[in-house]
Design a protein around this motif. Sequence first.
Motif, PDB file in Angstrom:
ATOM      1  N   ASN A  40       0.850  -1.184   0.000  1.00  0.00           N
ATOM      2  CA  ASN A  40       0.000   0.000   0.000  1.00  0.00           C
ATOM      3  C   ASN A  40       0.890   1.239   0.000  1.00  0.00           C
ATOM      4  O   ASN A  40       1.599   1.505   0.972  1.00  0.00           O
ATOM      5  CB  ASN A  40      -0.907  -0.012   1.241  1.00  0.00           C
ATOM      6  CG  ASN A  40      -1.928   1.114   1.226  1.00  0.00           C
ATOM      7  OD1 ASN A  40      -1.785   2.098   0.501  1.00  0.00           O
ATOM      8  ND2 ASN A  40      -2.964   0.963   2.032  1.00  0.00           N
ATOM      9  N   THR A  41       0.856   2.001  -1.099  1.00  0.00           N
ATOM     10  CA  THR A  41       1.734   3.178  -1.203  1.00  0.00           C
ATOM     11  C   THR A  41       1.368   4.258  -0.187  1.00  0.00           C
ATOM     12  O   THR A  41       2.214   5.086   0.161  1.00  0.00           O
ATOM     13  CB  THR A  41       1.670   3.777  -2.620  1.00  0.00           C
ATOM     14  OG1 THR A  41       0.305   4.057  -2.950  1.00  0.00           O
ATOM     15  CG2 THR A  41       2.233   2.809  -3.638  1.00  0.00           C
ATOM     16  N   LEU A  42       0.131   4.254   0.280  1.00  0.00           N
ATOM     17  CA  LEU A  42      -0.292   5.236   1.282  1.00  0.00           C
ATOM     18  C   LEU A  42       0.129   4.820   2.693  1.00  0.00           C
ATOM     19  O   LEU A  42       0.159   5.652   3.600  1.00  0.00           O
ATOM     20  CB  LEU A  42      -1.815   5.423   1.222  1.00  0.00           C
ATOM     21  CG  LEU A  42      -2.371   5.946  -0.106  1.00  0.00           C
ATOM     22  CD1 LEU A  42      -3.888   6.030  -0.048  1.00  0.00           C
ATOM     23  CD2 LEU A  42      -1.763   7.303  -0.453  1.00  0.00           C
ATOM     24  N   LYS A  43       0.457   3.523   2.852  1.00  0.00           N
ATOM     25  CA  LYS A  43       0.906   3.021   4.144  1.00  0.00           C
ATOM     26  C   LYS A  43       2.147   2.149   3.919  1.00  0.00           C
ATOM     27  O   LYS A  43       2.088   0.921   4.032  1.00  0.00           O
ATOM     28  CB  LYS A  43      -0.196   2.212   4.834  1.00  0.00           C
ATOM     29  CG  LYS A  43      -1.448   3.032   5.155  1.00  0.00           C
ATOM     30  CD  LYS A  43      -2.515   2.159   5.812  1.00  0.00           C
ATOM     31  CE  LYS A  43      -3.767   2.967   6.128  1.00  0.00           C
ATOM     32  NZ  LYS A  43      -4.824   2.135   6.752  1.00  0.00           N
TER      33      LYS A  43
END
Length: 204
Positions: A40-43
């Motif tokens: 997950n690029t956001l996490k």
Amino acid sequence: TVSNVSYREAKELTLFGAKCLHQKAVYPAEKKNIPIQIMNTLKPRDPGTSISAKAVSRGQVTSISYLGKVTHLQIALNTDNDLWPSFFYMKNYLEKLNLAPLHLSMTEGCLAGIFPGIEELDMHELTGLGQTSVSANLGLIALVKENITAQRNLLPAISECLSDFKFKMMDIGTSSLTVLILVEAEQTPQAVNKLHDLLFAQSV
């Protein structure tokens, strides 16, 4: 985030709406038994999801995916039409129209298919098979897990959970991996949320 899924589960999830991975990307990795790691690029600190030959997933369902707009075709066969010849006639006709069904099924006296994003289907050539009905603007929900069909208590729990929704179909047994549920398109997000609360809330 789902910690791990099998190759087979990943292919089912991508077929029925999961956007994080293209279905065709799984086949070469599966053929060479190469694990896939989805991040997950956001996490970026999260471990992500591992895809491999064997997945160890807890609970009744590994994951849920859905498509917001599908069309359902159903044919109640005439008594003089045999099931298998009718099925292949329908399949060949759909191929002639360049229609790729998400799902085809048959039971005694009935054929059915689910298609993505089609407002209308020209079923004129299929009327000779039996009574034909087409329902558009439906949402398709897929519950995925290896050997999900062996869980006898799952269907009653789902039926009770979604008792306030308009069911068009619930399919179990066509695939050992997937339970498919058809509801009205506008009800799909709410139905998915209710199923998520039922199936995952206790494990969070």
